[in-house]
Design an enzyme around this catalytic site. Structure first.
Site, PDB file in Angstrom:
ATOM      1  N   GLY A   1      36.357  21.334  34.552  1.00 36.29           N
ATOM      2  CA  GLY A   1      36.590  20.813  33.210  1.00 36.29           C
ATOM      3  C   GLY A   1      36.601  21.842  32.107  1.00 36.29           C
TER       4      GLY A   1
ATOM      5  N   GLU B   1      33.067  23.486  39.800  1.00 32.76           N
ATOM      6  CA  GLU B   1      34.382  23.429  40.461  1.00 32.76           C
ATOM      7  C   GLU B   1      35.500  23.731  39.461  1.00 32.76           C
ATOM      8  OE1 GLU B   1      33.240  19.702  43.422  1.00 32.76           O
ATOM      9  OE2 GLU B   1      34.230  19.326  41.516  1.00 32.76           O
ATOM     10  N   PRO B   2      35.552  24.953  38.954  1.00 32.59           N
ATOM     11  CA  PRO B   2      36.597  25.239  37.968  1.00 32.59           C
ATOM     12  C   PRO B   2      37.979  25.344  38.603  1.00 32.59           C
ATOM     13  CG  PRO B   2      35.411  27.243  38.530  1.00 32.59           C
ATOM     14  CD  PRO B   2      34.724  26.115  39.273  1.00 32.59           C
ATOM     15  N   GLY B   3      38.953  24.787  37.930  1.00 34.39           N
ATOM     16  CA  GLY B   3      40.336  24.912  38.375  1.00 34.39           C
ATOM     17  C   GLY B   3      41.137  25.542  37.251  1.00 34.39           C
ATOM     18  N   ARG B   4      41.421  24.714  36.247  1.00 27.87           N
ATOM     19  CA  ARG B   4      42.256  25.152  35.122  1.00 27.87           C
ATOM     20  C   ARG B   4      41.777  26.483  34.521  1.00 27.87           C
ATOM     21  NH1 ARG B   4      44.912  21.452  31.975  1.00 27.87           N
ATOM     22  NH2 ARG B   4      43.532  19.857  32.810  1.00 27.87           N
TER      23      ARG B   4
ATOM     24  N   ARG C   1      53.323  18.681  32.907  1.00 23.73           N
ATOM     25  CA  ARG C   1      52.262  18.474  31.914  1.00 23.73           C
ATOM     26  C   ARG C   1      52.764  17.979  30.548  1.00 23.73           C
ATOM     27  NH1 ARG C   1      49.150  21.338  30.092  1.00 23.73           N
ATOM     28  NH2 ARG C   1      47.299  20.087  30.303  1.00 23.73           N
TER      29      ARG C   1
ATOM     30  N   CYS D   1      67.089  13.932  34.231  1.00 18.11           N
ATOM     31  CA  CYS D   1      67.661  12.724  33.628  1.00 18.11           C
ATOM     32  C   CYS D   1      66.560  11.755  33.225  1.00 18.11           C
ATOM     33  CB  CYS D   1      68.637  12.083  34.601  1.00 18.11           C
ATOM     34  SG  CYS D   1      69.954  13.208  35.033  1.00 18.11           S
ATOM     35  N   GLU D   2      65.755  12.162  32.292  1.00 17.81           N
ATOM     36  CA  GLU D   2      64.659  11.359  31.748  1.00 17.81           C
ATOM     37  C   GLU D   2      64.482  11.780  30.290  1.00 17.81           C
ATOM     38  OE1 GLU D   2      62.567   9.148  33.279  1.00 17.81           O
ATOM     39  OE2 GLU D   2      63.260   9.468  35.341  1.00 17.81           O
TER      40      GLU D   2
ATOM     41  N   TYR E   1      48.033  23.310  37.282  1.00 15.83           N
ATOM     42  CA  TYR E   1      48.694  22.012  37.263  1.00 15.83           C
ATOM     43  C   TYR E   1      50.173  22.148  36.880  1.00 15.83           C
ATOM     44  CZ  TYR E   1      43.806  20.761  37.432  1.00 15.83           C
ATOM     45  OH  TYR E   1      42.488  20.692  37.805  1.00 15.83           O
TER      46      TYR E   1
HETATM   47  C1  LIG Z   1      36.214  16.437  41.109  1.00 15.75           C
HETATM   48  C2  LIG Z   1      36.943  17.489  40.358  1.00 15.75           C
HETATM   49  N1  LIG Z   1      36.442  18.735  40.342  1.00 15.75           N
HETATM   50  C3  LIG Z   1      37.066  19.729  39.686  1.00 15.75           C
HETATM   51  C4  LIG Z   1      38.247  19.522  38.997  1.00 15.75           C
HETATM   52  C5  LIG Z   1      38.900  20.665  38.305  1.00 15.75           C
HETATM   53  O1  LIG Z   1      38.967  20.454  36.960  1.00 15.75           O
HETATM   54  P1  LIG Z   1      39.456  21.593  35.985  1.00 15.75           P
HETATM   55  O2  LIG Z   1      40.773  22.042  36.452  1.00 15.75           O
HETATM   56  O3  LIG Z   1      39.495  20.952  34.666  1.00 15.75           O
HETATM   57  O4  LIG Z   1      38.439  22.684  36.025  1.00 15.75           O
HETATM   58  C6  LIG Z   1      38.803  18.236  38.993  1.00 15.75           C
HETATM   59  C7  LIG Z   1      40.058  17.987  38.264  1.00 15.75           C
HETATM   60  O5  LIG Z   1      40.340  17.007  37.709  1.00 15.75           O
HETATM   61  C8  LIG Z   1      38.136  17.193  39.686  1.00 15.75           C
HETATM   62  O6  LIG Z   1      38.635  15.955  39.716  1.00 15.75           O
END
Ligand SMILES: Cc1ncc(COP(=O)(O)O)c(C=O)c1O
Length: 410
Positions: free
Chosen positions: A236, A270-273, A307, A337-338, A366
Site C-alpha cells: 500500500g 508486501e510492497p508492490g507499487r 490504470r 475502440c473504447e 500494474y
Molecule cells: C494482499 C495484498 N498485499 C500487497 C499488495 C500490494 O499493494 P501495493 O502494490 O499497493 O504495495 C496488494 C495489492 O493490492 C494486496 O492485495
C-alpha cells in the site's frame, strides 16, 4: 519522477544514462522500460525507513511479474507475495525459496491450495472460515501442517481510490475482527494448520499513515490476545503520479514503528507499487494529431496500460525529445475502440507530430501485469536498464501469440 531515474541530456530523455529513444528505435513501440537501479533503490529506502522493525519484505508480484524483476528483488533479499498458484510458480521459477513465499487471495481454489502445500510455501493468508476448513482438510490429506495467518478486515475506509480500498466493512477481503476472534478461540479445531499470525492489507496507494497505524494497532491487540508472533501488514505504500505528492514512506514508518516496536513480533510487509512503479515508463509513438492539435493518438492504450481507464489515474507524460516550443494541454488517447481509452485528458506537452515518441511515466507497477490482448493487440516488449546497458526481458508478442492456444487449422 526524480531526476535520478529520468533526466534530459542534450534534450533527449534518458534513463540512468541510456537514451530511451535508442531503445525504442531498436525494439519498437510500445515498450515498457524499467530501471533496475531504481527498483533496488526503492527497496533500500523501505529498509532504511523501517530499520527499527527489521521487517521481512515480500515483493507483491501482481505489481509486475516479469521474472527478471522478481529475480532481482529475490536476489536483494525479498520474499514474494503471491495471489495465485501462477504467481507461486513465478516466484519459485525466479529462485524464491518456498519458505519466503506468502500466499494471499480471496478465492483460493482447492487446486491452488494443494499446489501451495506441495510447494511448501511459508505462509497462507486465510481470508474466510470456509477457506480455513478447506485448508485443514487438504493439509490433513497431504500430511502437512502449514503456517497460516488470518487476514483480518479492520473495517476501516482507507483514503485511496475506491477500487483499491480493501479494508472497509463492505469489502470482499479478509475476516471481520469478531469472526477472527472466534476462529482463534477455536483454533484447536484445525490441528493441521498452525495459525501463527495475522495478515492485513487495507488498500493500495494509501494516503494516510494514521489510518495504517490505527489498523496496525487493532492487529497488534488481537495478536497479543492470542499470543500470535507474526504480523504481515500488506503493501500500500504510495508513489507520486502526475504532479502529485505521495506521502513519503518515511511518514508511514514514523506512524507504524511506535505501534509495532517492542511488541516482540516479527513484522512483514508486501510492497508492490512502491518498489516498481516509479522505475518504469511505457514509451509510445504518436500516430496522429487531430482536432486542430487538441488530441494526440498514440500506438498504446488501455490494453497496455489500464490504470487511466480503470482508476482515473493520471500518469505524467514526457516527450522523448524536448525543444523550445511552449507546452500546452492536449488530450492523449490510445487506439482502442473504447471511449474510456484516454491516457490523459489534458497532458501539458509541447506540440507533437506524427512519429514523435513520448514516455508515460510511473508505469512500472500494474502496467504490463494488467495488460491484455484486447482488440487483438500483441502485448508490448519489456526492457530492463541496468548499469548503463539495456536488455529485452520480454519480447514483443506476435500475431502467432494471439492464436497460440486455439486448435491448429481452426
Ligand atoms: C494482499 C495484498 N498485499 C500487497 C499488495 C500490494 O499493494 P501495493 O502494490 O499497493 O504495495 C496488494 C495489492 O493490492 C494486496 O492485495
Amino acid at each position: 519522477m526524480p531526476e535520478t531515474t529520468l533526466t534530459y541530456v542534450e534534450q533527449e530523455l534518458t534513463m540512468d544514462g541510456v537514451p530511451l529513444a535508442e531503445i525504442a528505435r531498436s525494439v519498437g513501440t510500445p515498450v515498457y522500460i524499467y530501471s533496475l537501479r531504481r527498483i533496488l533503490a526503492q527497496l533500500e529506502r523501505l529498509r532504511a525507513a523501517f530499520t527499527p522493525l527489521q521487517p521481512a519484505f515480500h515483493y507483491s508480484l501482481k505489481a509486475n511479474g516479469n521474472s527478471a524483476i522478481i529475480r532481482a528483488l529475490v536476489g536483494a533479499g525479498c520474499g514474494c507475495d503471491a495471489v495465485s498458484a501462477g504467481e507461486i510458480f513465478l516466484a519459485r521459477r525466479a529462485g524464491c525459496p518456498p519458505e519466503r513465499i506468502v500466499f494471499a487471495g480471496v478465492g483460493k481454489t482447492r487446486a491452488e491450495i494443494r499446489y501451495a502445500l506441495e510447494t511448501g510455501i511459508g505462509w497462507l493468508n486465510v481470508e474466510n472460515a470456509a477457506e480455513l476448513r478447506r485448508l485443514e482438510a487438504l493439509a490433513a490429506e497431504l500430511g502437512h501442517r502449514p503456517r497460516a495467518a488470518l487476514r483480518i478486515n479492520p473495517a476501516l475506509q482507507a483514503e485511496t481510490h475506491r477500487h483499491i480500498a480493501t479494508g472497509h466493512a463492505g469489502s470482499k477481503f479478509g475476516i471481520p475482527l469478531v469472526e477472527a476472534r472466534m476462529l482463534l478461540e477455536h483454533r484447536g479445531d484445525y490441528p493441521h494448520v498452525e495459525i501463527a499470525g495475522l495478515h492485513m492489507h487495507i488498500g493500495s496507494q494509501l494516503g494516510r499513515p494514521d489510518e495504517s497505524a490505527a489498523a496496525a494497532r487493532l492487529a497488534v491487540e488481537l495478536a497479543r490476545e492470542f499470543q500470535l508472533k507474526h504480523l504481515n501488514l500488506g503493501g500500500g505504500f504510495p508513489v507520486a503520479y502526475e504532479g502529485g505528492h505521495a506521502v513519503p514512506v518515511e511518514d508511514f514508518a514514523a506512524a507504524l514503528v511506535p505501534v509495532l516496536a517492542k511488541q516482540g513480533m516479527k513484522v512483514a510487509f508486501e510492497p508492490g507499487r512502491f518498489l516498481v512503479a516509479e522505475a518504469g515508463v511505457l514509451v509510445a509513438e504518436v500516430q496522429y494529431v487531430k482536432r486542430g492539435g487538441r488530441t494526440v493518438v498514440l500506438d498504446t492504450g488501455m490494453n497496455d496500460l489500464l490504470r487511466p481507464a480503470l482508476y482515473e489515474a493520471r500518469h505524467p507524460l514526457l516527450p522523448l525529445r524536448v525543444g523550445e516550443a511552449a507546452a500546452r494541454p492536449v488530450q492523449v488517447v490510445g487506439p482502442i475502440c473504447e471511449s474510456a481509452d484516454v491516457i490523459h485528458p489534458a497532458a501539458v506537452l509541447p506540440p507533437l507530430a506524427e512519429g514523435d515518441l513520448v514516455a508515460i511515466g510511473v508505469a512500472g507497477a500494474y502496467g504490463m501485469s494488467m495488460a491484455s490482448n484486447y482488440n487483438a493487440r500483441p502485448r508490448p516488449a519489456e526492457v530492463l536498464v541496468e548499469e548503463g546497458a539495456w536488455r529485452v526481458i520480454r519480447a514483443r508478442e506476435t500475431f502467432e501469440d494471439l492464436i497460440r492456444y486455439e486448435p491448429k487449422g481452426q
